[in-house]
Enzyme design. Structure first.
Site, PDB file in Angstrom:
ATOM      1  N   MET A   1      34.106  34.389  49.434  1.00 36.78           N
ATOM      2  CA  MET A   1      34.518  34.128  48.260  1.00 36.78           C
ATOM      3  C   MET A   1      35.646  34.390  48.326  1.00 36.78           C
ATOM      4  O   MET A   1      35.849  34.012  49.864  1.00 36.78           O
ATOM      5  CB  MET A   1      34.237  34.574  47.594  1.00 36.78           C
ATOM      6  CG  MET A   1      33.861  33.142  45.804  1.00 36.78           C
ATOM      7  SD  MET A   1      32.925  33.831  44.126  1.00 36.78           S
ATOM      8  CE  MET A   1      31.536  33.576  44.515  1.00 36.78           C
ATOM      9  N   CYS A   2      36.753  34.483  47.320  1.00 32.74           N
ATOM     10  CA  CYS A   2      37.909  34.450  47.547  1.00 32.74           C
ATOM     11  C   CYS A   2      38.715  35.940  48.103  1.00 32.74           C
ATOM     12  O   CYS A   2      37.643  36.952  47.486  1.00 32.74           O
ATOM     13  CB  CYS A   2      38.890  34.078  45.765  1.00 32.74           C
ATOM     14  SG  CYS A   2      38.502  32.122  45.416  1.00 32.74           S
ATOM     15  N   ARG A   3      39.128  35.782  48.064  1.00 31.68           N
ATOM     16  CA  ARG A   3      40.547  37.038  48.556  1.00 31.68           C
ATOM     17  C   ARG A   3      41.728  37.413  47.152  1.00 31.68           C
ATOM     18  O   ARG A   3      42.737  36.248  47.688  1.00 31.68           O
ATOM     19  CB  ARG A   3      40.410  37.358  49.927  1.00 31.68           C
ATOM     20  CG  ARG A   3      39.330  37.167  50.970  1.00 31.68           C
ATOM     21  CD  ARG A   3      38.934  38.890  50.112  1.00 31.68           C
ATOM     22  NE  ARG A   3      37.726  38.959  51.453  1.00 31.68           N
ATOM     23  CZ  ARG A   3      35.933  38.578  51.176  1.00 31.68           C
ATOM     24  NH1 ARG A   3      35.597  37.814  50.681  1.00 31.68           N
ATOM     25  NH2 ARG A   3      35.437  38.791  52.434  1.00 31.68           N
ATOM     26  N   VAL A  96      43.952  33.711  48.487  1.00 35.08           N
ATOM     27  CA  VAL A  96      43.431  32.597  48.820  1.00 35.08           C
ATOM     28  C   VAL A  96      41.923  31.861  48.844  1.00 35.08           C
ATOM     29  O   VAL A  96      41.327  33.569  48.000  1.00 35.08           O
ATOM     30  CB  VAL A  96      42.980  32.842  50.669  1.00 35.08           C
ATOM     31  CG1 VAL A  96      44.555  33.084  51.776  1.00 35.08           C
ATOM     32  CG2 VAL A  96      42.255  34.266  50.585  1.00 35.08           C
ATOM     33  N   ASN A 122      39.156  36.713  41.016  1.00 40.18           N
ATOM     34  CA  ASN A 122      37.970  37.145  42.043  1.00 40.18           C
ATOM     35  C   ASN A 122      36.508  37.107  41.606  1.00 40.18           C
ATOM     36  O   ASN A 122      36.484  38.431  41.133  1.00 40.18           O
ATOM     37  CB  ASN A 122      38.985  37.711  43.150  1.00 40.18           C
ATOM     38  CG  ASN A 122      37.568  37.514  44.799  1.00 40.18           C
ATOM     39  OD1 ASN A 122      37.127  36.753  45.040  1.00 40.18           O
ATOM     40  ND2 ASN A 122      37.618  39.220  44.905  1.00 40.18           N
TER      41      ASN A 122
END
Length: 358
Positions: A1-3, A96, A122
């Site tokens: 997943m996102c960072r 990201v 996030n």
């Protein structure tokens, strides 16, 4: 997943020192995360965004941040690399994305902005598709109409703006010399989480298949203070990973290798990250699950969020299985056994319940 990544410093830093040059920069994490447990989604390639405030007080530029977003993978965007090599800022948000809600578009890329405020997320809001009507009917038209994309994250930001407004702060107004105040922003964030919890519970009652916890690592700034949460609506699971680091300087001691320098006890540099930028264990402190971190005047304040999901006994372990299944665990630093994490007296005294009502 996102960072995501946050930088706040007394002095501006070249964006390249955060985004591209470190061997484990957030851009490199997007395609080569050495700490990612989840291998089903090996890359964060669904777009990126970087937001930063311009150094100095130029009235022509206003008090809002500059944001550059794109739907191309961050590691393959030449304009981002060029921007990073020629831009400095003392307040930076970077994100990201690996999408869980919303199509691939620039309107769905974090960070989101509203005048002087900037926000990113996030995690995921469970049952968001069922809760969306509650979001829309709760908030003022101004914030309902603000939403341009389809992510749960942008709706959460709109809810935060509406909550801040109802606490007596105009999000579209000037932030002032010291911003809107870290306590006010923190209270609005806690209320935002409370609304999400309440609506999620209402929408999942009697449906065991839709009782997954929500992962709510939120970050917001007004350009002065920063509020970040590490939160999950569970008493037994770990939230998505979150770490912070402080020191006198973030330095490159050899090409691609960085560390946090500590010449004294000053916190001239503060980094908050989903995944550490260095592999020096001593550089990073893990934010405990269900905590809220505040950066105010280069001081880090860390408080537990003492609600129904708070685990009062730090010796009781939480499972990382759920967050790991979503690719949101970075095991480089073990969770702290206590929420004090060697904080000054003010923060230790902050173990009171952090909640307000309106």
């Amino acid at each position: 997943m996102c960072r995501f990544l946050i930088f706040k410093g007394r002095d501006p830093i070249l964006l390249a020192h955060l985004l591209t040059r470190p061997e484990h920069s957030i851009i490199n994490q997007s395609y080569d995360s050495r700490l990612r447990i989840d291998h089903r989604r090996p890359i964060n390639g669904d777009g990126f965004g970087v937001g930063y405030y311009t150094p100095g007080a130029d009235p022509e530029l206003g008090d809002g941040p500059c944001v550059f977003c794109a739907t191309t993978p961050a590691w393959n965007n030449l304009n981002l690399a060029r921007l990073a090599e020629k831009t400095k800022s003392s307040m930076v948000f970077a994100h990201v994305r690996a999408s869980t809600a919303g199509v691939l578009s620039e309107t769905n890329c974090h960070p989101f902005t509203f005048h002087s405020l900037m926000f990113m997320h996030n995690g995921q809001i469970t049952n968001f598709h069922r809760m969306k009507r509650k979001f829309a009917s709760h908030m003022k038209d101004e914030y309902f109409l603000y939403v341009q994309g389809g992510t749960d994250s942008e709706w959460a930001f709109a809810l935060f703006l509406d909550t801040l407004d109802k606490l007596g702060v105009d999000p579209s107004g000037p932030a002032g010399v010291n911003g809107f105040g870290h306590e006010m922003i923190r209270n609005a964030m806690l209320l935002t989480i409370q609304f999400i919890k309440d609506w999620s519970k209402q929408c999942s009652e009697g449906d065991a298949d839709n009782e997954e916890p929500s992962l709510l690592n939120f970050a917001v700034t007004d350009g002065h203070s920063v509020i970040v949460t590490r939160y999950i609506t569970s008493q037994t699971e770990e939230a998505a990973s979150l770490h912070f680091s402080t020191g006198s300087k973030f330095i490159e001691y050899e090409p691609g290798q960085y560390k946090m320098e500590r010449r004294d006890r000053r916190q001239d540099v503060i980094l908050v990250a989903s995944e550490p930028l260095t592999f020096e264990r001593s550089d990073w402190v893990t934010v405990p699950t269900n905590s809220i971190l505040t950066i105010n005047n280069q001081t880090v304040l860390l408080h537990p969020i003492m609600d129904e999901f708070y685990q009062a006994d730090p010796s009781v372990p939480r499972s990382s299985n759920f967050a790991a299944s979503r690719g949101l665990v970075s095991p480089i630093v073990e969770p702290q056994a206590s929420t004090n994490v060697n904080l000054p007296p003010l923060e230790r005294e902050g173990r009171r319940r952090l909640s307000i009502t309106v």
